[in-house]
Scaffold this motif. Structure first.
Motif, PDB file in Angstrom:
ATOM      1  N   SER A  39       0.790  -1.230   0.000  1.00  0.00           N
ATOM      2  CA  SER A  39       0.000   0.000   0.000  1.00  0.00           C
ATOM      3  C   SER A  39       0.823   1.280   0.000  1.00  0.00           C
ATOM      4  O   SER A  39       0.263   2.366  -0.060  1.00  0.00           O
ATOM      5  N   VAL A  40       2.141   1.194   0.079  1.00  0.00           N
ATOM      6  CA  VAL A  40       3.009   2.365   0.104  1.00  0.00           C
ATOM      7  C   VAL A  40       3.797   2.428  -1.193  1.00  0.00           C
ATOM      8  O   VAL A  40       4.147   1.407  -1.763  1.00  0.00           O
ATOM      9  N   VAL A  41       4.062   3.624  -1.674  1.00  0.00           N
ATOM     10  CA  VAL A  41       4.898   3.787  -2.862  1.00  0.00           C
ATOM     11  C   VAL A  41       6.099   4.653  -2.537  1.00  0.00           C
ATOM     12  O   VAL A  41       6.099   5.422  -1.575  1.00  0.00           O
ATOM     13  N   LEU A  42       7.136   4.502  -3.314  1.00  0.00           N
ATOM     14  CA  LEU A  42       8.348   5.293  -3.194  1.00  0.00           C
ATOM     15  C   LEU A  42       8.517   6.106  -4.461  1.00  0.00           C
ATOM     16  O   LEU A  42       8.533   5.546  -5.556  1.00  0.00           O
ATOM     17  N   VAL A  43       8.617   7.428  -4.326  1.00  0.00           N
ATOM     18  CA  VAL A  43       8.834   8.297  -5.474  1.00  0.00           C
ATOM     19  C   VAL A  43      10.318   8.589  -5.560  1.00  0.00           C
ATOM     20  O   VAL A  43      10.902   9.136  -4.640  1.00  0.00           O
ATOM     21  N   SER A  44      10.952   8.189  -6.664  1.00  0.00           N
ATOM     22  CA  SER A  44      12.404   8.285  -6.778  1.00  0.00           C
ATOM     23  C   SER A  44      12.820   9.318  -7.805  1.00  0.00           C
ATOM     24  O   SER A  44      12.092   9.653  -8.729  1.00  0.00           O
ATOM     25  N   GLY A  73      16.819  15.342 -11.849  1.00  0.00           N
ATOM     26  CA  GLY A  73      16.193  14.174 -12.451  1.00  0.00           C
ATOM     27  C   GLY A  73      14.694  14.306 -12.503  1.00  0.00           C
ATOM     28  O   GLY A  73      14.102  15.221 -11.947  1.00  0.00           O
ATOM     29  N   LYS A  74      14.061  13.376 -13.186  1.00  0.00           N
ATOM     30  CA  LYS A  74      12.608  13.372 -13.281  1.00  0.00           C
ATOM     31  C   LYS A  74      12.049  12.313 -12.336  1.00  0.00           C
ATOM     32  O   LYS A  74      12.392  11.131 -12.461  1.00  0.00           O
ATOM     33  N   PRO A  75      11.205  12.697 -11.390  1.00  0.00           N
ATOM     34  CA  PRO A  75      10.720  11.725 -10.404  1.00  0.00           C
ATOM     35  C   PRO A  75       9.877  10.619 -11.047  1.00  0.00           C
ATOM     36  O   PRO A  75       9.291  10.791 -12.099  1.00  0.00           O
ATOM     37  N   LEU A  92       5.629   4.400 -11.782  1.00  0.00           N
ATOM     38  CA  LEU A  92       4.751   5.342 -12.461  1.00  0.00           C
ATOM     39  C   LEU A  92       5.523   6.642 -12.682  1.00  0.00           C
ATOM     40  O   LEU A  92       6.163   7.149 -11.761  1.00  0.00           O
ATOM     41  N   ALA A  93       5.436   7.162 -13.890  1.00  0.00           N
ATOM     42  CA  ALA A  93       6.146   8.402 -14.200  1.00  0.00           C
ATOM     43  C   ALA A  93       5.424   9.611 -13.621  1.00  0.00           C
ATOM     44  O   ALA A  93       4.199   9.605 -13.463  1.00  0.00           O
ATOM     45  N   VAL A  94       6.174  10.648 -13.307  1.00  0.00           N
ATOM     46  CA  VAL A  94       5.626  11.928 -12.887  1.00  0.00           C
ATOM     47  C   VAL A  94       5.667  12.879 -14.079  1.00  0.00           C
ATOM     48  O   VAL A  94       6.730  13.166 -14.622  1.00  0.00           O
ATOM     49  N   LEU A  95       4.496  13.347 -14.500  1.00  0.00           N
ATOM     50  CA  LEU A  95       4.423  14.227 -15.666  1.00  0.00           C
ATOM     51  C   LEU A  95       4.951  15.621 -15.367  1.00  0.00           C
ATOM     52  O   LEU A  95       5.650  16.226 -16.178  1.00  0.00           O
ATOM     53  N   LEU A 120       5.088  23.941  -0.655  1.00  0.00           N
ATOM     54  CA  LEU A 120       4.201  22.906  -1.194  1.00  0.00           C
ATOM     55  C   LEU A 120       4.569  22.562  -2.633  1.00  0.00           C
ATOM     56  O   LEU A 120       4.973  23.436  -3.408  1.00  0.00           O
ATOM     57  N   ALA A 121       4.372  21.325  -2.995  1.00  0.00           N
ATOM     58  CA  ALA A 121       4.480  20.893  -4.383  1.00  0.00           C
ATOM     59  C   ALA A 121       3.473  19.776  -4.614  1.00  0.00           C
ATOM     60  O   ALA A 121       3.344  18.874  -3.785  1.00  0.00           O
ATOM     61  N   VAL A 122       2.763  19.857  -5.733  1.00  0.00           N
ATOM     62  CA  VAL A 122       1.845  18.788  -6.130  1.00  0.00           C
ATOM     63  C   VAL A 122       2.404  18.126  -7.378  1.00  0.00           C
ATOM     64  O   VAL A 122       2.644  18.782  -8.394  1.00  0.00           O
ATOM     65  N   LEU A 123       2.647  16.830  -7.288  1.00  0.00           N
ATOM     66  CA  LEU A 123       3.128  16.036  -8.417  1.00  0.00           C
ATOM     67  C   LEU A 123       1.939  15.423  -9.144  1.00  0.00           C
ATOM     68  O   LEU A 123       1.054  14.856  -8.516  1.00  0.00           O
ATOM     69  N   THR A 124       1.927  15.545 -10.463  1.00  0.00           N
ATOM     70  CA  THR A 124       0.897  14.910 -11.283  1.00  0.00           C
ATOM     71  C   THR A 124       1.495  13.671 -11.937  1.00  0.00           C
ATOM     72  O   THR A 124       2.529  13.743 -12.604  1.00  0.00           O
ATOM     73  N   LEU A 125       0.865  12.538 -11.724  1.00  0.00           N
ATOM     74  CA  LEU A 125       1.373  11.263 -12.222  1.00  0.00           C
ATOM     75  C   LEU A 125       0.859  10.961 -13.620  1.00  0.00           C
ATOM     76  O   LEU A 125      -0.222  11.394 -14.009  1.00  0.00           O
ATOM     77  N   ALA A 126       1.637  10.185 -14.349  1.00  0.00           N
ATOM     78  CA  ALA A 126       1.264   9.827 -15.717  1.00  0.00           C
ATOM     79  C   ALA A 126       0.115   8.833 -15.756  1.00  0.00           C
ATOM     80  O   ALA A 126      -0.652   8.785 -16.719  1.00  0.00           O
TER      81      ALA A 126
END
Length: 248
Positions: A39-44, A73-75, A92-95, A120-126
Motif C-alpha cells: 500500500s506504500v509507494v516510493l517516489v524516486s 532528475g525526473k521523479p 509510475l512516471a511523474v508528468l 508545497l508541491a503537487v506532483l501529477t502522475l502519468a
C-alpha cells in the motif's frame, strides 16, 4: 506509537530538511510500520536526498517544494510489494509538478506571492496509483495549540541511512495557536533528514484521519529547535491544492 494508514509516499529528490533534533526525540525513534505491505509507494529521482509525501488523489502526490524544485532528475513512483519490498519494475512516471506562485526553494524562500507560508508541491502522475493507495483528506479544522497529532516520515533512522524507505511515526504536539500564516510550528523537533514533505495527521470530529500539514524542516524559536510544517488546512494553501488537483 501506533502506525495507522497506507497513505504515504517517500520522495527521493534534490534537497530535504535536516533536523538538529536528538536521536531519541525524532521520528526515527518512532515505531516502524509493519502494516504497509503493497500500500506504500516510493517516489524516486536522480537528485540527492529523500523526502516523504502523501496521496491527494489517484493521480496526485503532495510533498514539499524544496524536495523537487531544482532537482536534476525526473521523479517516478515505485510501488511497494508485500513485506515492504520494492519491486525492480513497478513504477509510475511523474508528468509535472506545480508550486505556489512566488516560491523559490533554491533561496529557501517559502513565502508565496500573497505572503503566506507555502512550502508545497503537487506532483501529477502519468497514470493512476494502485487502488490500494487511498488519498488522505485535507484537514477541515485546526485543532489548536497543544493538540496531539501523528508525525510520519521516511527519514534516517537513528542517524543511519534508511535504505528501505521504512515508514516510522510518533505522536507530537502543536505549538502554534493558529495556522493563519500558512505555517504550523510544533512543540519540539521529531524529524530527521528525509522526513521533509511528510505529514502530521489527526482524527477529525468525524473520526477520520486528516492531513494537517507537511514538513518544511526545523526553525529556531526562543533558543529551541522546533519542527515547522506548511498547513494544508489554511484557506489559501487548501484552495491552491484543490485548484491543482481539479485542473483538467
Amino acid at each position: 506509537m501506533k502506525i495507522w494508514s497506507p497513505l504515504f509516499l517517500a520522495l527521493l529528490a534534490h534537497a530535504c530538511g535536516e533536523s538538529t533534533a536528538s536521536s531519541d526525540l525524532d521520528i526515527v525513534a518512532g515505531r516502524a510500520d509493519q502494516t504497509w505491505g503493497s500500500s506504500v509507494v516510493l517516489v524516486s529521482d536522480t537528485a540527492l536526498g529523500s523526502c516523504t509525501g502523501t496521496a491527494l488523489t489517484s493521480r496526485h502526490v503532495l510533498t514539499a517544494a524544496h524536495c523537487v524544485q531544482g532537482g536534476t532528475g525526473k521523479p517516478y513512483v515505485n510501488i511497494y510489494g508485500p513485506g515492504q519490498a520494492l519491486p525492480q519494475k513497478n513504477s509510475l512516471a511523474v508528468l509535472k509538478f506545480d508550486l505556489p506562485a512566488g516560491i523559490d526553494a533554491s533561496r529557501l524562500d517559502f513565502q508565496a506571492d500573497d505572503q503566506r507560508f507555502a512550502d508545497l508541491a503537487v506532483l501529477t502522475l502519468a497514470e493512476p496509483l494502485p487502488t490500494s493507495i487511498k488519498p488522505l483528506p485535507l484537514a477541515s479544522s485546526y485543532p489548536g495549540r497543544g493538540a496531539t497529532v501523528l508525525a510520519v516520515g521516511t527519514g534516517e533512522h537513528d542517524r543511519t541511512l534508511n535504505a528501505g524507505a521504512e515508514m516510522r511515526s510518533r505522536s507530537a504536539r502543536t505549538y502554534s495557536t493558529s495556522d493563519s500564516s500558512g505555517s504550523i510550528v510544533m512543540a519540539a523537533a521529531y524529524t530527521n533528514k528525509g522526513d521533509s514533505g511528510g505529514p502530521i495527521v489527526f482524527r477529525g470530529s468525524d473520526g477520520r484521519w486528516q492531513q494537517l500539514g507537511i514538513l518544511n524542516g526545523t526553525v529556531e524559536y526562543q533558543q529551541n529547535i522546533l519542527d515547522r510544517y506548511t498547513s494544508v488546512h489554511e484557506a489559501r494553501n487548501r484552495l491552491w491544492i484543490q485548484k491543482i488537483i481539479s485542473a483538467r
